[in-house]
Design an enzyme around this catalytic site. Structure first.
Site, PDB file in Angstrom:
ATOM      1  N   HIS A 114      26.810   6.324  49.540  1.00  0.00           N
ATOM      2  CA  HIS A 114      25.460   6.318  48.956  1.00  0.00           C
ATOM      3  C   HIS A 114      25.018   4.920  48.529  1.00  0.00           C
ATOM      4  O   HIS A 114      24.101   4.785  47.726  1.00  0.00           O
ATOM      5  CB  HIS A 114      25.386   7.286  47.762  1.00  0.00           C
ATOM      6  CG  HIS A 114      25.436   8.738  48.176  1.00  0.00           C
ATOM      7  ND1 HIS A 114      25.625   9.771  47.288  1.00  0.00           N
ATOM      8  CD2 HIS A 114      25.312   9.321  49.402  1.00  0.00           C
ATOM      9  CE1 HIS A 114      25.614  10.933  47.949  1.00  0.00           C
ATOM     10  NE2 HIS A 114      25.437  10.686  49.229  1.00  0.00           N
ATOM     11  N   ASN A 164      29.647   7.347  44.478  1.00  0.00           N
ATOM     12  CA  ASN A 164      29.229   6.579  43.299  1.00  0.00           C
ATOM     13  C   ASN A 164      28.721   5.201  43.709  1.00  0.00           C
ATOM     14  O   ASN A 164      29.256   4.567  44.616  1.00  0.00           O
ATOM     15  CB  ASN A 164      30.383   6.447  42.316  1.00  0.00           C
ATOM     16  CG  ASN A 164      30.824   7.805  41.791  1.00  0.00           C
ATOM     17  OD1 ASN A 164      30.081   8.783  41.931  1.00  0.00           O
ATOM     18  ND2 ASN A 164      32.003   7.886  41.220  1.00  0.00           N
ATOM     19  N   VAL A 165      27.701   4.762  42.980  1.00  0.00           N
ATOM     20  CA  VAL A 165      27.079   3.478  43.287  1.00  0.00           C
ATOM     21  C   VAL A 165      27.462   2.427  42.243  1.00  0.00           C
ATOM     22  O   VAL A 165      26.925   1.330  42.232  1.00  0.00           O
ATOM     23  CB  VAL A 165      25.537   3.635  43.361  1.00  0.00           C
ATOM     24  CG1 VAL A 165      25.146   4.527  44.536  1.00  0.00           C
ATOM     25  CG2 VAL A 165      24.951   4.183  42.057  1.00  0.00           C
TER      26      VAL A 165
HETATM   27  P1  OAD Z   1      26.972  15.622  39.966  1.00  0.00           P
HETATM   28  O1  OAD Z   1      26.362  15.225  38.672  1.00  0.00           O
HETATM   29  O2  OAD Z   1      26.198  16.527  40.852  1.00  0.00           O
HETATM   30  O3  OAD Z   1      28.389  16.322  39.703  1.00  0.00           O
HETATM   31  C1  OAD Z   1      29.318  15.758  38.832  1.00  0.00           C
HETATM   32  C2  OAD Z   1      30.522  16.647  38.780  1.00  0.00           C
HETATM   33  O4  OAD Z   1      31.505  15.989  37.992  1.00  0.00           O
HETATM   34  C3  OAD Z   1      30.289  18.020  38.159  1.00  0.00           C
HETATM   35  O5  OAD Z   1      30.785  19.023  39.045  1.00  0.00           O
HETATM   36  C4  OAD Z   1      31.111  17.977  36.859  1.00  0.00           C
HETATM   37  O6  OAD Z   1      31.715  19.246  36.548  1.00  0.00           O
HETATM   38  C5  OAD Z   1      32.171  16.963  37.218  1.00  0.00           C
HETATM   39  N1  OAD Z   1      32.764  16.278  36.064  1.00  0.00           N
HETATM   40  C6  OAD Z   1      32.225  15.983  34.868  1.00  0.00           C
HETATM   41  N2  OAD Z   1      33.104  15.304  34.107  1.00  0.00           N
HETATM   42  C7  OAD Z   1      34.226  15.158  34.850  1.00  0.00           C
HETATM   43  C8  OAD Z   1      35.492  14.547  34.626  1.00  0.00           C
HETATM   44  N3  OAD Z   1      35.774  13.915  33.481  1.00  0.00           N
HETATM   45  N4  OAD Z   1      36.422  14.588  35.626  1.00  0.00           N
HETATM   46  C9  OAD Z   1      36.139  15.194  36.796  1.00  0.00           C
HETATM   47  N5  OAD Z   1      34.971  15.799  37.059  1.00  0.00           N
HETATM   48  C10 OAD Z   1      34.020  15.779  36.100  1.00  0.00           C
HETATM   49  O7  OAD Z   1      27.395  14.262  40.715  1.00  0.00           O
HETATM   50  P2  OAD Z   1      27.735  14.037  42.246  1.00  0.00           P
HETATM   51  O8  OAD Z   1      28.432  15.203  42.819  1.00  0.00           O
HETATM   52  O9  OAD Z   1      28.377  12.715  42.342  1.00  0.00           O
HETATM   53  O10 OAD Z   1      23.117  10.673  44.967  1.00  0.00           O
HETATM   54  O11 OAD Z   1      26.283  13.956  42.860  1.00  0.00           O
HETATM   55  C11 OAD Z   1      26.140  13.651  44.224  1.00  0.00           C
HETATM   56  C12 OAD Z   1      24.950  12.763  44.442  1.00  0.00           C
HETATM   57  O12 OAD Z   1      23.793  13.349  43.832  1.00  0.00           O
HETATM   58  C13 OAD Z   1      25.057  11.394  43.810  1.00  0.00           C
HETATM   59  O13 OAD Z   1      25.760  10.476  44.612  1.00  0.00           O
HETATM   60  C14 OAD Z   1      23.615  11.012  43.673  1.00  0.00           C
HETATM   61  C15 OAD Z   1      23.022  12.298  43.188  1.00  0.00           C
HETATM   62  O14 OAD Z   1      21.680  12.500  43.485  1.00  0.00           O
HETATM   63  C16 OAD Z   1      22.526   9.486  45.178  1.00  0.00           C
HETATM   64  O15 OAD Z   1      22.322   8.692  44.280  1.00  0.00           O
HETATM   65  C17 OAD Z   1      22.160   9.225  46.584  1.00  0.00           C
END
Ligand code: OAD
Length: 248
Positions: free
Chosen positions: A121, A104-105
């Site tokens: 990131h 997270n940023v």
């Molecule tokens: P994603 O949007 O890909 O995934 C978010 C995850 O959070 C999903 O699996 C949801 O099911 C879960 N989720 C939603 N609500 C939740 C809650 N209340 N508690 C727990 N989990 C929950 O986001 P990231 O995995 O962070 O990169 O994405 C990775 C990277 O892709 C980010 O850092 C960003 C993006 O492109 C950059 O900005 C470099």
């Protein structure tokens, strides 16, 4: 909701590494990326999160990041962030180590009070010179086109966020890999586990014998490989975990 065996492993842990993703901030009101109403369903990553997109239209990219900064400035850390602060305190009081690796940023972990945070990131708060890599925060010098430039070399400033196709910050990534390598418990929280190399950290930890606890309301690419999947929001599950550890 929390498996007893997972709590048992946490109680005896010497080294906990946690990887968080956008889901941890969802309950603060910050959109995730890949959920149906997520950021990448509404905006183009090629235009807004790549060097090519920035070169093509720097003002558009800067405006979008300014908007995202305003969004995170207006929200507060939630119960999940706070529980991770308590988990760090709990294990460090027992002479264990704790590393919070975040994709997270938004800086919400730091605002909540987490100390040992690795931003793999980058972050939304800082700018970085696209030429000399100098980090800038706050006051800006503008060029004739009104775009911010580096006070050291005159290069164009960009958000200090890792874009698609870019390497992760070397020192931060090395520290994250070490933490995954040394962990006996690895927690993957609120991430879809599709973005590499961050998604590989759980596999590194597992190959070294760590148990893997995933906290996510839905299944992810990682779920088949975890020891326990806690299918709940982090703002619910993490406070329960911490309460159980503190009560023991
Ligand atoms: P994603 O949007 O890909 O995934 C978010 C995850 O959070 C999903 O699996 C949801 O099911 C879960 N989720 C939603 N609500 C939740 C809650 N209340 N508690 C727990 N989990 C929950 O986001 P990231 O995995 O962070 O990169 O994405 C990775 C990277 O892709 C980010 O850092 C960003 C993006 O492109 C950059 O900005 C470099």
């Amino acid at each position: 909701m929390i498996p007893v065996d997972a709590l048992t492993r946490l109680k005896s842990a010497r080294s906990i590494a946690v990887l968080t993703g956008a889901g941890v901030s969802a309950e603060s009101g910050v959109a995730t990326f890949r959920d149906p109403d997520g950021i990448w369903a509404r905006f183009s990553p090629a235009e807004l999160a790549s060097m090519d997109g920035f070169m093509a239209n720097p003002q558009r990219v800067l405006d979008w990041y300014a908007h995202r900064r305003a969004v995170v400035d207006a929200v507060e850390p939630n119960a999940g962030h706070t529980a991770l602060v308590a988990l760090e305190r709990w294990i460090t009081q027992r002479e264990g180590t704790f590393t919070l690796i975040t994709q997270n940023v938004d800086r919400l972990h730091q605002r909540a009070g987490s100390r040992n945070v690795l931003e793999v990131h980058g972050n939304l708060v800082e700018d970085r010179c696209s030429v000399c890599e100098e980090i800038h925060k706050g006051e800006q010098q503008l060029d004739a086109a009104g775009l911010p430039v580096c006070t050291m070399c005159g290069g164009r400033l960009r958000p200090n966020v890792v874009w698609f196709g870019e390497d992760l910050p070397r020192d931060v990534w090395d520290a994250a890999e070490r933490a995954a390598h040394d962990a006996d418990v690895f927690m993957s929280i609120g991430t879809s586990s599709v973005v590499w190399p961050a998604a590989g950290l759980a596999h590194t930890a597992r190959s070294r014998g760590a148990v893997i606890i995933e906290v996510n309301p839905t299944s992810t690419d990682l779920t088949p490989d975890v020891t326990w999947h806690i299918a709940a929001p982090s703002g619910t599950a993490l406070p329960l975990i911490v309460a159980a550890l503190e009560a023991a």
